[in-house]
Design a protein around this motif. Sequence first.
Motif, PDB file in Angstrom:
ATOM      1  N   TRP A   9       0.821  -1.208   0.000  1.00 11.85           N
ATOM      2  CA  TRP A   9       0.000   0.000   0.000  1.00 11.85           C
ATOM      3  C   TRP A   9       0.859   1.264   0.000  1.00 11.85           C
ATOM      4  N   GLY A  10       1.991   1.224   0.689  1.00  9.18           N
ATOM      5  CA  GLY A  10       2.901   2.371   0.652  1.00  9.18           C
ATOM      6  C   GLY A  10       3.463   2.583  -0.742  1.00  9.18           C
ATOM      7  N   GLY A  11       3.822   1.491  -1.411  1.00 11.69           N
ATOM      8  CA  GLY A  11       4.310   1.581  -2.783  1.00 11.69           C
ATOM      9  C   GLY A  11       3.241   2.087  -3.726  1.00 11.69           C
ATOM     10  N   THR A  12       2.016   1.676  -3.498  1.00 11.17           N
ATOM     11  CA  THR A  12       0.906   2.155  -4.320  1.00 11.17           C
ATOM     12  C   THR A  12       0.710   3.660  -4.145  1.00 11.17           C
ATOM     13  N   ALA A  13       0.797   4.117  -2.911  1.00 10.37           N
ATOM     14  CA  ALA A  13       0.647   5.551  -2.651  1.00 10.37           C
ATOM     15  C   ALA A  13       1.791   6.343  -3.285  1.00 10.37           C
ATOM     16  N   LEU A  14       3.010   5.828  -3.177  1.00 13.92           N
ATOM     17  CA  LEU A  14       4.164   6.507  -3.766  1.00 13.92           C
ATOM     18  C   LEU A  14       4.044   6.559  -5.284  1.00 13.92           C
ATOM     19  N   THR A  15       3.574   5.495  -5.888  1.00  8.90           N
ATOM     20  CA  THR A  15       3.360   5.473  -7.332  1.00  8.90           C
ATOM     21  C   THR A  15       2.279   6.476  -7.737  1.00  8.90           C
ATOM     22  N   ALA A  16       1.220   6.557  -6.950  1.00  5.63           N
ATOM     23  CA  ALA A  16       0.148   7.509  -7.260  1.00  5.63           C
ATOM     24  C   ALA A  16       0.648   8.951  -7.171  1.00  5.63           C
ATOM     25  N   VAL A  17       1.468   9.242  -6.171  1.00  8.31           N
ATOM     26  CA  VAL A  17       2.039  10.589  -6.050  1.00  8.31           C
ATOM     27  C   VAL A  17       2.912  10.894  -7.266  1.00  8.31           C
ATOM     28  N   GLY A  18       3.699   9.914  -7.691  1.00  6.48           N
ATOM     29  CA  GLY A  18       4.537  10.099  -8.867  1.00  6.48           C
ATOM     30  C   GLY A  18       3.718  10.352 -10.117  1.00  6.48           C
ATOM     31  N   LEU A  19       2.619   9.638 -10.266  1.00  4.45           N
ATOM     32  CA  LEU A  19       1.773   9.830 -11.440  1.00  4.45           C
ATOM     33  C   LEU A  19       1.093  11.196 -11.440  1.00  4.45           C
ATOM     34  N   VAL A  20       0.678  11.658 -10.274  1.00  7.53           N
ATOM     35  CA  VAL A  20       0.083  12.993 -10.177  1.00  7.53           C
ATOM     36  C   VAL A  20       1.113  14.054 -10.554  1.00  7.53           C
ATOM     37  N   ALA A  21       2.341  13.877 -10.101  1.00  4.67           N
ATOM     38  CA  ALA A  21       3.402  14.821 -10.447  1.00  4.67           C
ATOM     39  C   ALA A  21       3.698  14.787 -11.948  1.00  4.67           C
ATOM     40  N   LEU A  22       3.636  13.610 -12.559  1.00  2.26           N
ATOM     41  CA  LEU A  22       3.840  13.522 -14.004  1.00  2.26           C
ATOM     42  C   LEU A  22       2.737  14.254 -14.768  1.00  2.26           C
ATOM     43  N   VAL A  23       1.514  14.141 -14.314  1.00  3.50           N
ATOM     44  CA  VAL A  23       0.405  14.865 -14.947  1.00  3.50           C
ATOM     45  C   VAL A  23       0.618  16.369 -14.796  1.00  3.50           C
ATOM     46  N   TRP A  24       1.095  16.798 -13.619  1.00  2.97           N
ATOM     47  CA  TRP A  24       1.399  18.215 -13.409  1.00  2.97           C
ATOM     48  C   TRP A  24       2.460  18.680 -14.400  1.00  2.97           C
ATOM     49  N   CYS A  25       3.474  17.861 -14.632  1.00  2.00           N
ATOM     50  CA  CYS A  25       4.526  18.214 -15.584  1.00  2.00           C
ATOM     51  C   CYS A  25       3.969  18.387 -16.989  1.00  2.00           C
ATOM     52  N   ILE A  26       3.098  17.495 -17.397  1.00  2.00           N
ATOM     53  CA  ILE A  26       2.495  17.575 -18.728  1.00  2.00           C
ATOM     54  C   ILE A  26       1.668  18.849 -18.862  1.00  2.00           C
ATOM     55  N   ILE A  27       0.865  19.150 -17.863  1.00  2.00           N
ATOM     56  CA  ILE A  27       0.024  20.345 -17.911  1.00  2.00           C
ATOM     57  C   ILE A  27       0.887  21.605 -17.902  1.00  2.00           C
ATOM     58  N   ALA A  29       4.000  21.986 -18.931  1.00  2.00           N
ATOM     59  CA  ALA A  29       4.703  22.133 -20.213  1.00  2.00           C
ATOM     60  C   ALA A  29       3.744  22.603 -21.308  1.00  2.00           C
ATOM     61  N   ALA A  30       2.534  22.093 -21.315  1.00  2.00           N
ATOM     62  CA  ALA A  30       1.559  22.509 -22.327  1.00  2.00           C
ATOM     63  C   ALA A  30       1.180  23.979 -22.148  1.00  2.00           C
ATOM     64  N   ARG A  31       0.987  24.401 -20.902  1.00  2.00           N
ATOM     65  CA  ARG A  31       0.666  25.806 -20.649  1.00  2.00           C
ATOM     66  C   ARG A  31       1.827  26.716 -21.047  1.00  2.00           C
ATOM     67  N   ALA A  32       3.034  26.294 -20.733  1.00  2.00           N
ATOM     68  CA  ALA A  32       4.201  27.104 -21.075  1.00  2.00           C
ATOM     69  C   ALA A  32       4.354  27.224 -22.582  1.00  2.00           C
ATOM     70  N   LYS A  33       4.098  26.149 -23.284  1.00  2.00           N
ATOM     71  CA  LYS A  33       4.211  26.176 -24.746  1.00  2.00           C
ATOM     72  C   LYS A  33       3.191  27.135 -25.356  1.00  2.00           C
ATOM     73  N   ARG A  47      13.435  23.814 -17.401  1.00  2.00           N
ATOM     74  CA  ARG A  47      14.440  23.312 -16.473  1.00  2.00           C
ATOM     75  C   ARG A  47      13.780  22.923 -15.139  1.00  2.00           C
ATOM     76  N   ARG A  48      12.853  23.757 -14.671  1.00  2.00           N
ATOM     77  CA  ARG A  48      12.140  23.449 -13.426  1.00  2.00           C
ATOM     78  C   ARG A  48      11.203  22.254 -13.591  1.00  2.00           C
ATOM     79  N   VAL A  49      10.514  22.205 -14.729  1.00  2.00           N
ATOM     80  CA  VAL A  49       9.598  21.083 -14.974  1.00  2.00           C
ATOM     81  C   VAL A  49      10.379  19.775 -15.084  1.00  2.00           C
ATOM     82  N   MET A  50      11.557  19.836 -15.676  1.00  2.00           N
ATOM     83  CA  MET A  50      12.361  18.621 -15.837  1.00  2.00           C
ATOM     84  C   MET A  50      12.807  18.053 -14.484  1.00  2.00           C
ATOM     85  N   VAL A  51      13.123  18.918 -13.541  1.00  2.00           N
ATOM     86  CA  VAL A  51      13.509  18.451 -12.207  1.00  2.00           C
ATOM     87  C   VAL A  51      12.345  17.712 -11.547  1.00  2.00           C
TER      88      VAL A  51
END
Length: 75
Positions: A9-27, A29-33, A47-51
């Motif tokens: 369950w901890g791994g599932t939560a960590l994966t979910a947090v990572g996926l939410v952060a990936l969606v934030w990165c996509i959004i 980058a699209a807004r910046a473009k 550079r900030r989005v890549m980190v």
Amino acid sequence: MTIWDGLIWGGTALTAVGLVALVWCIISAARAKARVTDDATMRELMRRVMVVNMAALAASVLGLMFVVLGIMLGR
């Protein structure tokens, strides 16, 4: 609930947090473009989005590793 269930369950939560952060990165980058026309500003934003993107990928991978480890050792 065993320690292995907690690892799953901890791994599932960590994966979910990572996926939410990936969606934030996509959004972000699209807004910046769509909004930024200056090359230097775009490079600084990317550079900030890549980190965040690399951290999100690492969190997702670690979370999935924890899930697999919990499944394998819990049986």
